[in-house]
Enzyme design. Sequence first.
Site, PDB file in Angstrom:
ATOM      1  CB  ALA A  30      -8.571  35.239 -23.492  1.00  0.00           C
TER       2      ALA A  30
ATOM      3  N   GLY B 219      -5.241  38.666 -20.902  1.00  0.00           N
ATOM      4  CA  GLY B 219      -4.057  37.913 -21.578  1.00  0.00           C
ATOM      5  C   GLY B 219      -3.411  38.356 -22.288  1.00  0.00           C
TER       6      GLY B 219
ATOM      7  CD  GLU C 164      -3.471  36.591 -18.030  1.00  0.00           C
ATOM      8  OE1 GLU C 164      -4.020  36.408 -18.287  1.00  0.00           O
ATOM      9  OE2 GLU C 164      -3.482  35.637 -16.363  1.00  0.00           O
TER      10      GLU C 164
ATOM     11  CD  GLU D 146      -8.447  38.586 -17.362  1.00  0.00           C
ATOM     12  OE1 GLU D 146      -8.839  39.421 -16.088  1.00  0.00           O
ATOM     13  OE2 GLU D 146      -6.945  38.285 -17.855  1.00  0.00           O
TER      14      GLU D 146
HETATM   15  N1  CO8 Z   1     -12.118  38.713 -27.390  1.00  0.00           N
HETATM   16  C1  CO8 Z   1     -12.850  38.420 -29.024  1.00  0.00           C
HETATM   17  N2  CO8 Z   1     -13.517  40.103 -29.406  1.00  0.00           N
HETATM   18  C2  CO8 Z   1     -12.568  41.160 -29.278  1.00  0.00           C
HETATM   19  C3  CO8 Z   1     -11.740  41.601 -27.585  1.00  0.00           C
HETATM   20  C4  CO8 Z   1     -11.399  39.890 -26.984  1.00  0.00           C
HETATM   21  N3  CO8 Z   1     -10.792  40.043 -25.374  1.00  0.00           N
HETATM   22  N4  CO8 Z   1     -11.514  42.350 -27.446  1.00  0.00           N
HETATM   23  C5  CO8 Z   1     -12.196  42.955 -28.687  1.00  0.00           C
HETATM   24  N5  CO8 Z   1     -12.658  42.758 -29.780  1.00  0.00           N
HETATM   25  C6  CO8 Z   1     -13.319  42.842 -30.878  1.00  0.00           C
HETATM   26  C7  CO8 Z   1     -14.898  43.136 -29.963  1.00  0.00           C
HETATM   27  O1  CO8 Z   1     -15.436  42.165 -30.092  1.00  0.00           O
HETATM   28  C8  CO8 Z   1     -14.672  43.873 -31.777  1.00  0.00           C
HETATM   29  O2  CO8 Z   1     -14.797  42.801 -32.619  1.00  0.00           O
HETATM   30  P1  CO8 Z   1     -16.993  43.521 -33.985  1.00  0.00           P
HETATM   31  O3  CO8 Z   1     -15.971  44.480 -34.631  1.00  0.00           O
HETATM   32  O4  CO8 Z   1     -16.894  41.894 -34.400  1.00  0.00           O
HETATM   33  O5  CO8 Z   1     -17.819  43.043 -32.554  1.00  0.00           O
HETATM   34  C9  CO8 Z   1     -13.059  44.271 -32.248  1.00  0.00           C
HETATM   35  O6  CO8 Z   1     -12.796  43.730 -31.572  1.00  0.00           O
HETATM   36  C10 CO8 Z   1     -13.696  45.770 -31.867  1.00  0.00           C
HETATM   37  O7  CO8 Z   1     -13.272  45.944 -29.947  1.00  0.00           O
HETATM   38  P2  CO8 Z   1     -14.245  46.975 -29.730  1.00  0.00           P
HETATM   39  O8  CO8 Z   1     -15.047  47.518 -31.085  1.00  0.00           O
HETATM   40  O9  CO8 Z   1     -14.954  46.382 -28.541  1.00  0.00           O
HETATM   41  O10 CO8 Z   1     -13.495  48.767 -30.030  1.00  0.00           O
HETATM   42  P3  CO8 Z   1     -13.155  49.229 -28.496  1.00  0.00           P
HETATM   43  O11 CO8 Z   1     -12.620  49.979 -29.533  1.00  0.00           O
HETATM   44  O12 CO8 Z   1     -14.812  50.097 -28.341  1.00  0.00           O
HETATM   45  O13 CO8 Z   1     -13.207  48.803 -27.452  1.00  0.00           O
HETATM   46  C11 CO8 Z   1     -12.389  47.284 -26.157  1.00  0.00           C
HETATM   47  C12 CO8 Z   1     -11.854  48.180 -26.529  1.00  0.00           C
HETATM   48  C13 CO8 Z   1     -11.928  48.234 -24.403  1.00  0.00           C
HETATM   49  C14 CO8 Z   1     -10.801  47.073 -25.703  1.00  0.00           C
HETATM   50  C15 CO8 Z   1     -13.230  46.268 -25.799  1.00  0.00           C
HETATM   51  O14 CO8 Z   1     -13.161  45.916 -27.113  1.00  0.00           O
HETATM   52  C16 CO8 Z   1     -12.877  45.469 -25.026  1.00  0.00           C
HETATM   53  O15 CO8 Z   1     -13.266  45.676 -23.128  1.00  0.00           O
HETATM   54  N6  CO8 Z   1     -12.556  44.568 -24.683  1.00  0.00           N
HETATM   55  C17 CO8 Z   1     -12.494  42.865 -24.002  1.00  0.00           C
HETATM   56  C18 CO8 Z   1     -11.147  43.352 -23.374  1.00  0.00           C
HETATM   57  C19 CO8 Z   1     -10.974  41.749 -22.185  1.00  0.00           C
HETATM   58  O16 CO8 Z   1     -12.076  41.418 -21.636  1.00  0.00           O
HETATM   59  N7  CO8 Z   1     -10.220  41.070 -22.176  1.00  0.00           N
HETATM   60  C20 CO8 Z   1      -9.895  39.824 -21.380  1.00  0.00           C
HETATM   61  C21 CO8 Z   1     -10.300  38.867 -21.671  1.00  0.00           C
HETATM   62  S1  CO8 Z   1     -10.466  37.781 -20.936  1.00  0.00           S
HETATM   63  C22 CO8 Z   1      -8.760  36.839 -21.090  1.00  0.00           C
HETATM   64  O17 CO8 Z   1      -8.265  37.789 -21.350  1.00  0.00           O
HETATM   65  C23 CO8 Z   1      -8.895  36.022 -20.116  1.00  0.00           C
HETATM   66  C24 CO8 Z   1      -7.185  35.370 -20.376  1.00  0.00           C
HETATM   67  C25 CO8 Z   1      -6.840  33.856 -20.698  1.00  0.00           C
HETATM   68  C26 CO8 Z   1      -5.225  33.415 -20.443  1.00  0.00           C
HETATM   69  C27 CO8 Z   1      -4.799  34.072 -22.268  1.00  0.00           C
HETATM   70  C28 CO8 Z   1      -3.907  33.776 -21.878  1.00  0.00           C
HETATM   71  C29 CO8 Z   1      -2.721  33.978 -22.800  1.00  0.00           C
END
Ligand code: CO8
Length: 257
Positions: free
Chosen positions: A65, A108, A111, A131
Amino acid sequence: MAYNNIIVEKRGKVGLITLNRPKALNALNSELIGELNEALAKFEKDDKTGCVVLTGSEKAFAAGADIKEMSSLTYIDAYKNDFITSWDYVSRFRKPIIAAVAGYALGGGCELAMMCDFILAADNARFGQPEITLGVMPGAGGTQRLTRFVGKSKAMEMCLTGRTMDAAEAERSGLASRVVPLDELLEEALKVAEKIADYSLPIAMMTKESVNRAYETTLAEGVRFERRVFHSMFASEDQKEGMAAFVEKRAPQFRNK
Ligand code: CO8
């Protein structure tokens, strides 16, 4: 119709939806989910769509998400608007739908993939429910569906530690139906979807409904449900055609597809 966050195409009788927010690794925001639901609703109504493939990019199916959109959400807003309820339309979509997952399927994203009927994974796929690292837990069925897919021990470890699973482990533990090389993922998913779309659509839909019942009821009730639905298939022209074709040693021509 043009969308901002997804690409929607038709490949023969297969609907193809590609999540397309590359700069955010396909993070799922409310606009994307609204578009996805609209595209699915159109495919559901379209008589000429027999199966749907949902995919992302080579780097990310979806990295969860959208954390930036969600970060300032209050409890009252989440409660009042029943946050996430509209996100699970995929799990109520009645036609067969395949998740073709490459790269990250986190939170998400994992999911969403699990809401599909099955997951074809590229060899670079990574699944996880991270999460807990953000001070929350899975909120779109992750604690429930992951547990049913991979069992309590693995699901608990993944949800409590946030560790990810690679494609081989996902296949081994039943999360992915199969792993294919990254450069063959889409082609393979479309091939499988075409095969499904070539069968009788109502029979495929009833089969999906019956398999899904296994997750929601006891074995005895599920078997009873299966039998009732199975009996009803003898009222369909496609059953007559399918069995006649076998007896006559020819390919079936299903009418309802
Ligand atoms: N939300 C918003 N932006 C994101 C997300 C995210 N989940 N994941 C990546 N991005 C963005 C980053 O902020 C970055 O943007 P910017 O360049 O503007 O800073 C861009 O995508 C590229 O990401 P990274 O630079 O971090 O790329 P890396 O290759 O270094 O890392 C990762 C990739 C490991 C995937 C890393 O981006 C990461 O850890 N992302 C978050 C993963 C996460 O925690 N996901 C869980 C989110 S919570 C959730 O999903 C709750 C579920 C709720 C229900 C959903 C219903 C379907």
